[in-house]
Enzyme design. Sequence first.
Site, PDB file in Angstrom:
ATOM      1  N   ASP A  65     -56.829  24.227 -15.778  1.00 17.33           N
ATOM      2  CA  ASP A  65     -57.095  22.982 -16.500  1.00 17.33           C
ATOM      3  C   ASP A  65     -56.903  23.294 -17.986  1.00 17.33           C
ATOM      4  O   ASP A  65     -57.670  24.082 -18.564  1.00 17.33           O
ATOM      5  CB  ASP A  65     -58.536  22.529 -16.209  1.00 17.33           C
ATOM      6  CG  ASP A  65     -58.926  21.302 -17.006  1.00 17.33           C
ATOM      7  OD1 ASP A  65     -58.146  20.870 -17.882  1.00 17.33           O
ATOM      8  OD2 ASP A  65     -60.028  20.786 -16.766  1.00 17.33           O
ATOM      9  N   TYR A  92     -50.843   7.291 -25.420  1.00 20.69           N
ATOM     10  CA  TYR A  92     -49.880   8.369 -25.131  1.00 20.69           C
ATOM     11  C   TYR A  92     -49.010   8.637 -26.372  1.00 20.69           C
ATOM     12  O   TYR A  92     -48.823   9.784 -26.787  1.00 20.69           O
ATOM     13  CB  TYR A  92     -49.027   7.938 -23.936  1.00 20.69           C
ATOM     14  CG  TYR A  92     -47.898   8.858 -23.561  1.00 20.69           C
ATOM     15  CD1 TYR A  92     -48.143  10.141 -23.089  1.00 20.69           C
ATOM     16  CD2 TYR A  92     -46.571   8.427 -23.648  1.00 20.69           C
ATOM     17  CE1 TYR A  92     -47.091  10.982 -22.710  1.00 20.69           C
ATOM     18  CE2 TYR A  92     -45.520   9.255 -23.263  1.00 20.69           C
ATOM     19  CZ  TYR A  92     -45.786  10.528 -22.800  1.00 20.69           C
ATOM     20  OH  TYR A  92     -44.750  11.344 -22.425  1.00 20.69           O
ATOM     21  N   ILE A 127     -37.052  10.432 -17.910  1.00 23.00           N
ATOM     22  CA  ILE A 127     -36.344  11.437 -17.101  1.00 23.00           C
ATOM     23  C   ILE A 127     -36.201  10.935 -15.665  1.00 23.00           C
ATOM     24  O   ILE A 127     -37.173  10.496 -15.044  1.00 23.00           O
ATOM     25  CB  ILE A 127     -37.096  12.786 -17.127  1.00 23.00           C
ATOM     26  CG1 ILE A 127     -37.304  13.268 -18.578  1.00 23.00           C
ATOM     27  CG2 ILE A 127     -36.346  13.832 -16.300  1.00 23.00           C
ATOM     28  CD1 ILE A 127     -36.025  13.490 -19.388  1.00 23.00           C
ATOM     29  N   LYS A 154     -48.574  11.913 -28.795  1.00 25.79           N
ATOM     30  CA  LYS A 154     -47.282  12.584 -28.968  1.00 25.79           C
ATOM     31  C   LYS A 154     -46.976  12.795 -30.452  1.00 25.79           C
ATOM     32  O   LYS A 154     -46.517  13.850 -30.851  1.00 25.79           O
ATOM     33  CB  LYS A 154     -46.166  11.798 -28.263  1.00 25.79           C
ATOM     34  CG  LYS A 154     -46.232  11.921 -26.742  1.00 25.79           C
ATOM     35  CD  LYS A 154     -46.031  13.373 -26.306  1.00 25.79           C
ATOM     36  CE  LYS A 154     -46.302  13.595 -24.842  1.00 25.79           C
ATOM     37  NZ  LYS A 154     -46.275  15.013 -24.449  1.00 25.79           N
ATOM     38  N   ARG A 164     -54.209  20.753 -10.326  1.00 20.58           N
ATOM     39  CA  ARG A 164     -54.362  20.508  -8.881  1.00 20.58           C
ATOM     40  C   ARG A 164     -53.543  21.553  -8.146  1.00 20.58           C
ATOM     41  O   ARG A 164     -52.688  22.204  -8.733  1.00 20.58           O
ATOM     42  CB  ARG A 164     -53.904  19.092  -8.528  1.00 20.58           C
ATOM     43  CG  ARG A 164     -52.470  18.821  -8.902  1.00 20.58           C
ATOM     44  CD  ARG A 164     -52.151  17.338  -8.942  1.00 20.58           C
ATOM     45  NE  ARG A 164     -50.893  17.106  -9.598  1.00 20.58           N
ATOM     46  CZ  ARG A 164     -49.722  16.988  -8.991  1.00 20.58           C
ATOM     47  NH1 ARG A 164     -49.637  17.049  -7.685  1.00 20.58           N
ATOM     48  NH2 ARG A 164     -48.617  16.790  -9.692  1.00 20.58           N
ATOM     49  N   LEU A 220     -46.656  21.299 -11.395  1.00 21.49           N
ATOM     50  CA  LEU A 220     -46.390  20.485 -10.196  1.00 21.49           C
ATOM     51  C   LEU A 220     -45.815  19.118 -10.551  1.00 21.49           C
ATOM     52  O   LEU A 220     -45.492  18.325  -9.682  1.00 21.49           O
ATOM     53  CB  LEU A 220     -47.680  20.291  -9.384  1.00 21.49           C
ATOM     54  CG  LEU A 220     -48.234  21.553  -8.703  1.00 21.49           C
ATOM     55  CD1 LEU A 220     -49.547  21.236  -8.011  1.00 21.49           C
ATOM     56  CD2 LEU A 220     -47.237  22.113  -7.684  1.00 21.49           C
ATOM     57  N   GLY A 221     -45.695  18.829 -11.838  1.00 17.92           N
ATOM     58  CA  GLY A 221     -45.237  17.508 -12.280  1.00 17.92           C
ATOM     59  C   GLY A 221     -43.733  17.331 -12.152  1.00 17.92           C
ATOM     60  O   GLY A 221     -43.005  18.229 -11.709  1.00 17.92           O
TER      61      GLY A 221
HETATM   62  P1  NAD Z   1     -46.077  14.569 -14.823  1.00 21.01           P
HETATM   63  O1  NAD Z   1     -47.132  13.524 -14.959  1.00 21.01           O
HETATM   64  O2  NAD Z   1     -45.094  14.427 -13.736  1.00 21.01           O
HETATM   65  O3  NAD Z   1     -46.763  15.997 -14.690  1.00 21.01           O
HETATM   66  C1  NAD Z   1     -47.837  16.389 -15.489  1.00 21.01           C
HETATM   67  C2  NAD Z   1     -48.617  17.441 -14.739  1.00 21.01           C
HETATM   68  O4  NAD Z   1     -49.760  17.771 -15.538  1.00 21.01           O
HETATM   69  C3  NAD Z   1     -49.162  16.938 -13.386  1.00 21.01           C
HETATM   70  O5  NAD Z   1     -48.735  17.800 -12.342  1.00 21.01           O
HETATM   71  C4  NAD Z   1     -50.679  16.972 -13.553  1.00 21.01           C
HETATM   72  O6  NAD Z   1     -51.371  17.385 -12.387  1.00 21.01           O
HETATM   73  C5  NAD Z   1     -50.834  18.000 -14.666  1.00 21.01           C
HETATM   74  N1  NAD Z   1     -52.083  17.844 -15.403  1.00 21.01           N
HETATM   75  C6  NAD Z   1     -52.737  16.720 -15.748  1.00 21.01           C
HETATM   76  N2  NAD Z   1     -53.878  17.025 -16.380  1.00 21.01           N
HETATM   77  C7  NAD Z   1     -53.934  18.383 -16.465  1.00 21.01           C
HETATM   78  C8  NAD Z   1     -54.865  19.295 -17.014  1.00 21.01           C
HETATM   79  N3  NAD Z   1     -55.995  18.890 -17.603  1.00 21.01           N
HETATM   80  N4  NAD Z   1     -54.595  20.627 -16.924  1.00 21.01           N
HETATM   81  C9  NAD Z   1     -53.450  21.061 -16.322  1.00 21.01           C
HETATM   82  N5  NAD Z   1     -52.551  20.224 -15.762  1.00 21.01           N
HETATM   83  C10 NAD Z   1     -52.787  18.905 -15.846  1.00 21.01           C
HETATM   84  O7  NAD Z   1     -45.364  14.693 -16.243  1.00 21.01           O
HETATM   85  P2  NAD Z   1     -43.860  15.137 -16.559  1.00 21.01           P
HETATM   86  O8  NAD Z   1     -43.036  13.934 -16.443  1.00 21.01           O
HETATM   87  O9  NAD Z   1     -43.503  16.339 -15.798  1.00 21.01           O
HETATM   88  O10 NAD Z   1     -44.005  15.442 -18.110  1.00 21.01           O
HETATM   89  C11 NAD Z   1     -44.012  16.756 -18.655  1.00 21.01           C
HETATM   90  C12 NAD Z   1     -44.018  16.626 -20.169  1.00 21.01           C
HETATM   91  O11 NAD Z   1     -42.855  15.913 -20.587  1.00 21.01           O
HETATM   92  C13 NAD Z   1     -45.207  15.838 -20.735  1.00 21.01           C
HETATM   93  O12 NAD Z   1     -45.566  16.361 -21.982  1.00 21.01           O
HETATM   94  C14 NAD Z   1     -44.639  14.448 -20.925  1.00 21.01           C
HETATM   95  O13 NAD Z   1     -45.324  13.736 -21.910  1.00 21.01           O
HETATM   96  C15 NAD Z   1     -43.239  14.784 -21.352  1.00 21.01           C
HETATM   97  N6  NAD Z   1     -42.297  13.676 -21.136  1.00 21.01           N
HETATM   98  C16 NAD Z   1     -41.938  13.302 -19.876  1.00 21.01           C
HETATM   99  C17 NAD Z   1     -41.033  12.266 -19.701  1.00 21.01           C
HETATM  100  C18 NAD Z   1     -40.585  11.821 -18.347  1.00 21.01           C
HETATM  101  O14 NAD Z   1     -39.858  10.809 -18.240  1.00 21.01           O
HETATM  102  N7  NAD Z   1     -40.959  12.500 -17.268  1.00 21.01           N
HETATM  103  C19 NAD Z   1     -40.502  11.610 -20.820  1.00 21.01           C
HETATM  104  C20 NAD Z   1     -40.931  11.983 -22.083  1.00 21.01           C
HETATM  105  C21 NAD Z   1     -41.804  13.049 -22.233  1.00 21.01           C
HETATM  106  N1  SER Z   2     -41.371   8.690 -19.158  1.00 23.81           N
HETATM  107  C1  SER Z   2     -42.451   8.733 -20.094  1.00 23.81           C
HETATM  108  C2  SER Z   2     -43.360   7.579 -19.877  1.00 23.81           C
HETATM  109  O1  SER Z   2     -42.858   6.556 -19.467  1.00 23.81           O
HETATM  110  C3  SER Z   2     -41.934   8.688 -21.508  1.00 23.81           C
HETATM  111  O2  SER Z   2     -42.617   9.623 -22.242  1.00 23.81           O
HETATM  112  O3  SER Z   2     -44.522   7.687 -20.131  1.00 23.81           O
END
Ligand code: NAD
Ligand code: SER
Length: 346
Positions: A83, A173, A203, A177, A66, A40-41
């Site tokens: 979870d 964080y 992103i 990573k 969720r 859902l993220g």
């Molecule tokens: P997000 O926060 O939008 O989504 C994360 C999802 O994980 C949420 O829907 C949340 O409900 C779920 N979650 C949290 N705890 C959980 C648990 N215990 N069990 C199952 N689900 C759980 O994150 P995102 O931006 O979609 O990121 C996805 C991946 O990409 C992550 O590993 C993040 O570190 C990585 N990342 C994202 C970005 C970015 O800019 N979005 C940048 C670098 C890396």
């Molecule tokens: N977009 C992410 C953050 O700001 C980078 O991993 O946490």
Amino acid sequence: MRNKLSFTNFLTVNIQDQRHSERHDMTRKKINRILVTGALGQIGSELTAELRKRYGRDNVVASDIRSDESSAVAMGGPWAMLDVTDAEAVEKTITDNRIDSIFHMAAILSATGEKNPQLCWKVNMDGTLNILEAARENDLVRVIIPSSIAAFGPETPRENTPQETILRPKTMYGVTKVSGELLCDYYVRKFNLDVRGLRYPGIISSETLPGGGTTDYAVEIYYKAIEEGRYTCFVKKDTMLPMMYMPDCIKATLDLAEADFNDLVHYSDFNVGALSITAGDIAESIRKYIPDFEVDYEPDHRQAIADTWPMGVDDSAAREEWGWEPEWDLDAMTTDMLEKLRVKLL
Ligand code: NAD
Ligand code: SER
């Protein structure tokens, strides 16, 4: 500075040699039945939709801690509450759904992670270990686990940040990573598990809001441009970070996931670049379409995190090993974001 750079060159040459000598050849198996965690993220929601297009609606099980029954993710195909810190539940979801590959997107991001570092460690580390263990025990075909530019820290060269460099992050964080990258590579070498990952930049997307990161301003600014015509940005105007539009993020993820494993020298820590832009650059790009858009800058605690991350990354390993090439520039992204958000918000 000169000492730091020559140390980095020394590091690059030695780690590259070491990686070549440790390369694993693996028979390539096909991805068929996929589990997406954290679906859902921000990334999971769009990745799930694309995976369902490619691999078939019923072959992609979306999961999250969720529920959102009315979401496109839950309505668009199989759904499971999961979870990732619950090892038994991870195992059961994999066996019940005959899963052979996992895209592990569940995580706590940087800003939320600083508010609750213990939870960040638990979700990001226990969750990742549970996914890797279940993948090993069930002999899965492939696991994709993202890393981040947050793996770098203040001692890392910030310009054209090398693939092999100093990894001393100062956020929890970032700590998870770097540890995650090392853990994934360990599973490749020790257990012959096919695990791959990229260091995503910030992103930018219009479908799902980001979940508590430092780069969230680069998404919020577009929403506020449409909704209010003004935005107060939580980092300084000249803060430059690597960013990427969601279609490139999905492309990078799937290009790596579908690459021939035997072409890879790196596994879990690919730098991937697209845009190196400041908050001011984004505002300027929006003003080409909304000329009276106003932005002021009130840096908060997230400025200190942004200041420890790269301004741009050297992604030549990704380009050489699996043909990475971004497609979106800043103005093309701005046009598309504003069009999509107008439809969504107005
Ligand atoms: P997000 O926060 O939008 O989504 C994360 C999802 O994980 C949420 O829907 C949340 O409900 C779920 N979650 C949290 N705890 C959980 C648990 N215990 N069990 C199952 N689900 C759980 O994150 P995102 O931006 O979609 O990121 C996805 C991946 O990409 C992550 O590993 C993040 O570190 C990585 N990342 C994202 C970005 C970015 O800019 N979005 C940048 C670098 C890396
Ligand atoms: N977009 C992410 C953050 O700001 C980078 O991993 O946490």
